[in-house]
Design a protein around this motif. Sequence first.
Motif, PDB file in Angstrom:
ATOM      1  N   UNK A 222       0.732  -1.252  -0.254  1.00 14.27           N
ATOM      2  CA  UNK A 222      -0.356   0.402   0.059  1.00 14.27           C
ATOM      3  C   UNK A 222       1.090   1.096   0.195  1.00 14.27           C
ATOM      4  N   UNK A 223       1.669   1.017   0.284  1.00 13.26           N
ATOM      5  CA  UNK A 223       2.894   2.516   0.733  1.00 13.26           C
ATOM      6  C   UNK A 223       2.182   2.648   1.800  1.00 13.26           C
ATOM      7  N   UNK A 224       3.142   4.647   1.983  1.00 11.89           N
ATOM      8  CA  UNK A 224       2.815   4.746   3.029  1.00 11.89           C
ATOM      9  C   UNK A 224       1.639   5.789   2.941  1.00 11.89           C
ATOM     10  N   UNK A 225       0.783   6.159   1.974  1.00  6.68           N
ATOM     11  CA  UNK A 225       0.090   7.499   1.759  1.00  6.68           C
ATOM     12  C   UNK A 225      -0.928   6.342   1.391  1.00  6.68           C
ATOM     13  N   UNK A 226      -1.746   5.423   1.805  1.00  9.26           N
ATOM     14  CA  UNK A 226      -2.705   4.473   2.052  1.00  9.26           C
ATOM     15  C   UNK A 226      -2.914   3.462   3.007  1.00  9.26           C
ATOM     16  N   UNK A 227      -1.817   3.946   4.205  1.00  5.53           N
ATOM     17  CA  UNK A 227      -2.502   3.138   5.351  1.00  5.53           C
ATOM     18  C   UNK A 227      -2.709   4.053   6.897  1.00  5.53           C
ATOM     19  N   UNK A 228      -3.397   3.460   7.336  1.00  5.30           N
ATOM     20  CA  UNK A 228      -3.474   4.434   8.686  1.00  5.30           C
ATOM     21  C   UNK A 228      -3.795   3.403  10.582  1.00  5.30           C
ATOM     22  N   UNK A 229      -3.109   4.047  11.098  1.00  6.26           N
ATOM     23  CA  UNK A 229      -3.248   3.180  12.061  1.00  6.26           C
ATOM     24  C   UNK A 229      -4.884   3.510  13.074  1.00  6.26           C
ATOM     25  N   UNK A 230      -5.277   2.231  13.905  1.00  5.90           N
ATOM     26  CA  UNK A 230      -5.682   1.948  14.051  1.00  5.90           C
ATOM     27  C   UNK A 230      -6.293   1.066  15.686  1.00  5.90           C
ATOM     28  N   UNK A 231      -6.859   1.049  17.163  1.00  7.85           N
ATOM     29  CA  UNK A 231      -6.790   0.251  18.062  1.00  7.85           C
ATOM     30  C   UNK A 231      -7.522  -0.982  18.001  1.00  7.85           C
ATOM     31  N   UNK A 232      -9.097  -0.821  17.121  1.00 11.16           N
ATOM     32  CA  UNK A 232     -10.275  -1.638  17.535  1.00 11.16           C
ATOM     33  C   UNK A 232     -10.565  -1.759  18.908  1.00 11.16           C
ATOM     34  N   UNK A 233      -9.924  -0.649  18.795  1.00 10.93           N
ATOM     35  CA  UNK A 233     -10.326  -0.239  20.995  1.00 10.93           C
ATOM     36  C   UNK A 233     -11.358  -1.019  21.001  1.00 10.93           C
ATOM     37  N   UNK A 234     -12.600  -1.467  22.250  1.00 11.59           N
ATOM     38  CA  UNK A 234     -11.469  -2.436  23.249  1.00 11.59           C
ATOM     39  C   UNK A 234     -11.390  -4.184  22.525  1.00 11.59           C
ATOM     40  N   UNK A 235     -12.022  -4.501  21.890  1.00  7.48           N
ATOM     41  CA  UNK A 235     -11.792  -5.145  21.083  1.00  7.48           C
ATOM     42  C   UNK A 235     -10.134  -5.762  21.697  1.00  7.48           C
ATOM     43  N   UNK A 236      -9.238  -5.149  20.967  1.00  9.36           N
ATOM     44  CA  UNK A 236      -8.196  -5.066  21.270  1.00  9.36           C
ATOM     45  C   UNK A 236      -8.031  -5.963  22.323  1.00  9.36           C
ATOM     46  N   UNK A 237      -8.797  -5.430  23.643  1.00 13.32           N
ATOM     47  CA  UNK A 237      -7.827  -5.945  24.725  1.00 13.32           C
ATOM     48  C   UNK A 237      -7.904  -7.405  25.566  1.00 13.32           C
ATOM     49  N   UNK A 238      -8.616  -8.115  24.785  1.00 10.98           N
ATOM     50  CA  UNK A 238      -8.617  -9.073  25.738  1.00 10.98           C
ATOM     51  C   UNK A 238      -7.010 -10.165  24.376  1.00 10.98           C
ATOM     52  N   UNK A 239      -6.248  -8.733  24.208  1.00 10.94           N
ATOM     53  CA  UNK A 239      -4.344  -9.439  23.782  1.00 10.94           C
ATOM     54  C   UNK A 239      -3.767  -8.608  24.361  1.00 10.94           C
ATOM     55  N   UNK A 240      -4.021  -7.591  24.581  1.00  8.26           N
ATOM     56  CA  UNK A 240      -2.978  -6.386  24.803  1.00  8.26           C
ATOM     57  C   UNK A 240      -3.950  -5.233  24.865  1.00  8.26           C
ATOM     58  N   UNK A 241      -3.512  -4.139  26.382  1.00 10.44           N
ATOM     59  CA  UNK A 241      -4.118  -2.669  26.083  1.00 10.44           C
ATOM     60  C   UNK A 241      -3.713  -2.066  25.313  1.00 10.44           C
ATOM     61  N   UNK A 242      -4.803  -1.001  25.473  1.00  9.83           N
ATOM     62  CA  UNK A 242      -4.484   0.401  24.034  1.00  9.83           C
ATOM     63  C   UNK A 242      -3.292   0.775  23.837  1.00  9.83           C
ATOM     64  N   UNK A 243      -2.204   0.627  24.771  1.00 10.40           N
ATOM     65  CA  UNK A 243      -1.530   2.078  24.593  1.00 10.40           C
ATOM     66  C   UNK A 243      -0.148   0.668  23.985  1.00 10.40           C
ATOM     67  N   UNK A 244      -1.008  -1.217  24.160  1.00 13.54           N
ATOM     68  CA  UNK A 244       0.391  -1.447  24.162  1.00 13.54           C
ATOM     69  C   UNK A 244      -0.097  -1.914  22.644  1.00 13.54           C
TER      70      UNK A 244
END
Length: 275
Positions: A222-244
């Motif tokens: 995708x290159x660097x111009x079509x990617x965006x960070x996302x947490x999927x909070x709160x689902x992510x917390x089954x595997x890691x805290x938000x910050x991690x």
Amino acid sequence: MRIDSHQHFWRYTPHEFDWIDESMAVLQRDFLPADLQPELSRSGFDACIAVQARQSLAETRWLLELAASCPFIIGVVGWVDLRSPDLRAQLAEFAGNPKLIGVRHIVQSEPDDRFLLQPEFLRGVGLLAEFGLTYDVLIYPKHLAVAMEFAKRFPRQRFVLDHLAKPPIKTRELRSWEASIRELARLPNLFCKLSGLVTEADWKSWKPEHIFLYLDVAFICFGTERLMIGSDWPVCTVAAPYSETMNLVTEYLSAYPESVRDAVLGGNAKQFWKL
């Protein structure tokens, strides 16, 4: 501005969230803006995009109410019934609300693996550009070939792939998923969220290097111009805290120049959703 491009709010009921089983018991409660805001601040993020979790117009209205009262919720990806003959009226109801920026359907849960190509669904997606709305593609790797056929039909529609199509990180399989991602990423109107990855790894024993292999593919394709960070909070917390969860991507980005970090951590989201 740093933007979490993918998170959820809900008021939990066992009936409406029957996909949350005992292995995800930590999710069996309400998750509201007051719970997220401190997490955003601690991780250095300014704003978020709230994404639908239930397929109802009532939830879309509720998320827009939350966004109206919480300035840090700068956009809502809601749900409308894209197969409904009444779709235009549903879209018209929300047309005056600038906080509704996109829609999503939980395609991964549909029994028909070719759901994206159903005529009624295609007709509905064809209306979104008229209302200035994006579409979130939520699928599994088995759907990637169909997703390519689907997205090619709408060259003027803005699409974003959720969670890198949920790659098989837990089993460390790469080849088949990578080949399909390479094909899909050829479409210039399709962006991708670097979200929901910790939950595709082994929840108890994942390590950053397990996930970095898949981030490598994302950045190559995708290159660097079509990617965006996302947490999927709160689902992510089954595997890691938000910050991690967020640090996973920010750590990966440490090898890139500041302009790339700024783009993936917020700039690309602003461009994609015209925020």
